[in-house]
Design a protein around this motif. Structure first.
Motif, PDB file in Angstrom:
ATOM      1  N   LYS A  80       0.830  -1.205   0.000  1.00 49.95           N
ATOM      2  CA  LYS A  80       0.000   0.000   0.000  1.00 49.95           C
ATOM      3  C   LYS A  80       0.862   1.252   0.000  1.00 49.95           C
ATOM      4  O   LYS A  80       0.541   2.245  -0.659  1.00 49.95           O
ATOM      5  N   GLU A  81       1.961   1.230   0.712  1.00 47.36           N
ATOM      6  CA  GLU A  81       2.869   2.373   0.735  1.00 47.36           C
ATOM      7  C   GLU A  81       3.513   2.578  -0.641  1.00 47.36           C
ATOM      8  O   GLU A  81       3.627   3.712  -1.115  1.00 47.36           O
ATOM      9  N   LEU A  82       3.900   1.493  -1.297  1.00 48.19           N
ATOM     10  CA  LEU A  82       4.463   1.597  -2.641  1.00 48.19           C
ATOM     11  C   LEU A  82       3.430   2.164  -3.613  1.00 48.19           C
ATOM     12  O   LEU A  82       3.756   3.024  -4.443  1.00 48.19           O
ATOM     13  N   ASP A  83       2.194   1.705  -3.520  1.00 49.49           N
ATOM     14  CA  ASP A  83       1.124   2.232  -4.375  1.00 49.49           C
ATOM     15  C   ASP A  83       0.963   3.738  -4.186  1.00 49.49           C
ATOM     16  O   ASP A  83       0.837   4.493  -5.157  1.00 49.49           O
ATOM     17  N   GLU A  84       0.972   4.170  -2.947  1.00 54.93           N
ATOM     18  CA  GLU A  84       0.803   5.586  -2.641  1.00 54.93           C
ATOM     19  C   GLU A  84       1.966   6.421  -3.178  1.00 54.93           C
ATOM     20  O   GLU A  84       1.762   7.493  -3.753  1.00 54.93           O
ATOM     21  N   MET A  85       3.177   5.909  -3.047  1.00 60.70           N
ATOM     22  CA  MET A  85       4.335   6.641  -3.545  1.00 60.70           C
ATOM     23  C   MET A  85       4.344   6.691  -5.075  1.00 60.70           C
ATOM     24  O   MET A  85       4.715   7.715  -5.662  1.00 60.70           O
ATOM     25  N   LEU A  86       3.937   5.615  -5.743  1.00 60.95           N
ATOM     26  CA  LEU A  86       3.843   5.636  -7.200  1.00 60.95           C
ATOM     27  C   LEU A  86       2.822   6.670  -7.656  1.00 60.95           C
ATOM     28  O   LEU A  86       3.046   7.388  -8.639  1.00 60.95           O
ATOM     29  N   PHE A  87       1.733   6.763  -6.933  1.00 58.90           N
ATOM     30  CA  PHE A  87       0.714   7.773  -7.242  1.00 58.90           C
ATOM     31  C   PHE A  87       1.304   9.173  -7.076  1.00 58.90           C
ATOM     32  O   PHE A  87       1.128  10.043  -7.939  1.00 58.90           O
ATOM     33  N   ASP A  88       2.015   9.400  -5.988  1.00 65.80           N
ATOM     34  CA  ASP A  88       2.617  10.711  -5.739  1.00 65.80           C
ATOM     35  C   ASP A  88       3.672  11.048  -6.791  1.00 65.80           C
ATOM     36  O   ASP A  88       3.770  12.194  -7.234  1.00 65.80           O
ATOM     37  N   LEU A  89       4.461  10.068  -7.194  1.00 60.81           N
ATOM     38  CA  LEU A  89       5.498  10.322  -8.194  1.00 60.81           C
ATOM     39  C   LEU A  89       4.904  10.652  -9.564  1.00 60.81           C
ATOM     40  O   LEU A  89       5.555  11.302 -10.375  1.00 60.81           O
ATOM     41  N   SER A  90       3.704  10.216  -9.813  1.00 59.14           N
ATOM     42  CA  SER A  90       3.065  10.522 -11.098  1.00 59.14           C
ATOM     43  C   SER A  90       2.439  11.918 -11.099  1.00 59.14           C
ATOM     44  O   SER A  90       2.036  12.406 -12.146  1.00 59.14           O
ATOM     45  N   ASP A  91       2.384  12.566  -9.951  1.00 65.94           N
ATOM     46  CA  ASP A  91       1.809  13.906  -9.831  1.00 65.94           C
ATOM     47  C   ASP A  91       2.839  14.945 -10.279  1.00 65.94           C
ATOM     48  O   ASP A  91       3.846  15.168  -9.606  1.00 65.94           O
ATOM     49  N   GLN A  92       2.596  15.567 -11.398  1.00 69.68           N
ATOM     50  CA  GLN A  92       3.540  16.525 -11.974  1.00 69.68           C
ATOM     51  C   GLN A  92       3.585  17.849 -11.207  1.00 69.68           C
ATOM     52  O   GLN A  92       4.481  18.658 -11.425  1.00 69.68           O
ATOM     53  N   ARG A  93       2.657  18.060 -10.304  1.00 63.35           N
ATOM     54  CA  ARG A  93       2.627  19.309  -9.546  1.00 63.35           C
ATOM     55  C   ARG A  93       3.682  19.353  -8.453  1.00 63.35           C
ATOM     56  O   ARG A  93       4.026  20.426  -7.976  1.00 63.35           O
ATOM     57  N   LEU A  94       4.207  18.208  -8.047  1.00 65.23           N
ATOM     58  CA  LEU A  94       5.217  18.169  -6.994  1.00 65.23           C
ATOM     59  C   LEU A  94       6.546  18.695  -7.510  1.00 65.23           C
ATOM     60  O   LEU A  94       6.947  18.392  -8.630  1.00 65.23           O
ATOM     61  N   ASN A  95       7.238  19.461  -6.663  1.00 62.14           N
ATOM     62  CA  ASN A  95       8.529  19.982  -7.111  1.00 62.14           C
ATOM     63  C   ASN A  95       9.592  18.890  -7.061  1.00 62.14           C
ATOM     64  O   ASN A  95       9.392  17.817  -6.483  1.00 62.14           O
ATOM     65  N   ASN A  96      10.716  19.151  -7.670  1.00 64.81           N
ATOM     66  CA  ASN A  96      11.754  18.147  -7.865  1.00 64.81           C
ATOM     67  C   ASN A  96      12.338  17.645  -6.542  1.00 64.81           C
ATOM     68  O   ASN A  96      12.662  16.462  -6.416  1.00 64.81           O
ATOM     69  N   ASP A  97      12.486  18.528  -5.549  1.00 65.72           N
ATOM     70  CA  ASP A  97      13.040  18.102  -4.257  1.00 65.72           C
ATOM     71  C   ASP A  97      12.142  17.071  -3.584  1.00 65.72           C
ATOM     72  O   ASP A  97      12.614  16.084  -3.021  1.00 65.72           O
ATOM     73  N   ILE A  98      10.853  17.301  -3.640  1.00 69.77           N
ATOM     74  CA  ILE A  98       9.898  16.364  -3.033  1.00 69.77           C
ATOM     75  C   ILE A  98       9.915  15.042  -3.787  1.00 69.77           C
ATOM     76  O   ILE A  98       9.916  13.966  -3.186  1.00 69.77           O
TER      77      ILE A  98
END
Length: 76
Positions: free
Chosen positions: A20-38
């Motif tokens: 579940k944690e991996l799923d959540e992180m993959l979802f977050d990584l696909s979000d283009q709104r996050l800045n590069n540091d995050i």
């Protein structure tokens, strides 16, 4: 190095939590709104959690969480 003894039921629960944690992180990584540091921080954490999950999961299940072009790597 630390060790843990887990029974079969606890192993299943740990694998579920990591999955579940991996799923959540993959979802977050696909979000283009996050800045590069995050994205870099999430990518680093993803690698750690993936290694932990690899100790519990069968190869077929593990293949689902290998990073692909669909989820671009964070730029260094």
């Amino acid at each position: 190095m630390l060790g843990m003894l887990l029974n079969e039921n606890e192993c299943k629960e740990m694998a579920y939590v990591l999955r579940k944690e991996l799923d959540e992180m993959l979802f977050d990584l696909s979000d283009q709104r996050l800045n590069n540091d995050i994205r870099q921080a999430i990518d680093k954490r993803y690698k750690t959690i993936f290694k932990m999950y690899a100790r519990f999961a069968p190869q077929k299940e593990l293949a689902k969480y290998v990073r692909s072009a669909r989820y671009p790597q964070a730029e260094n």
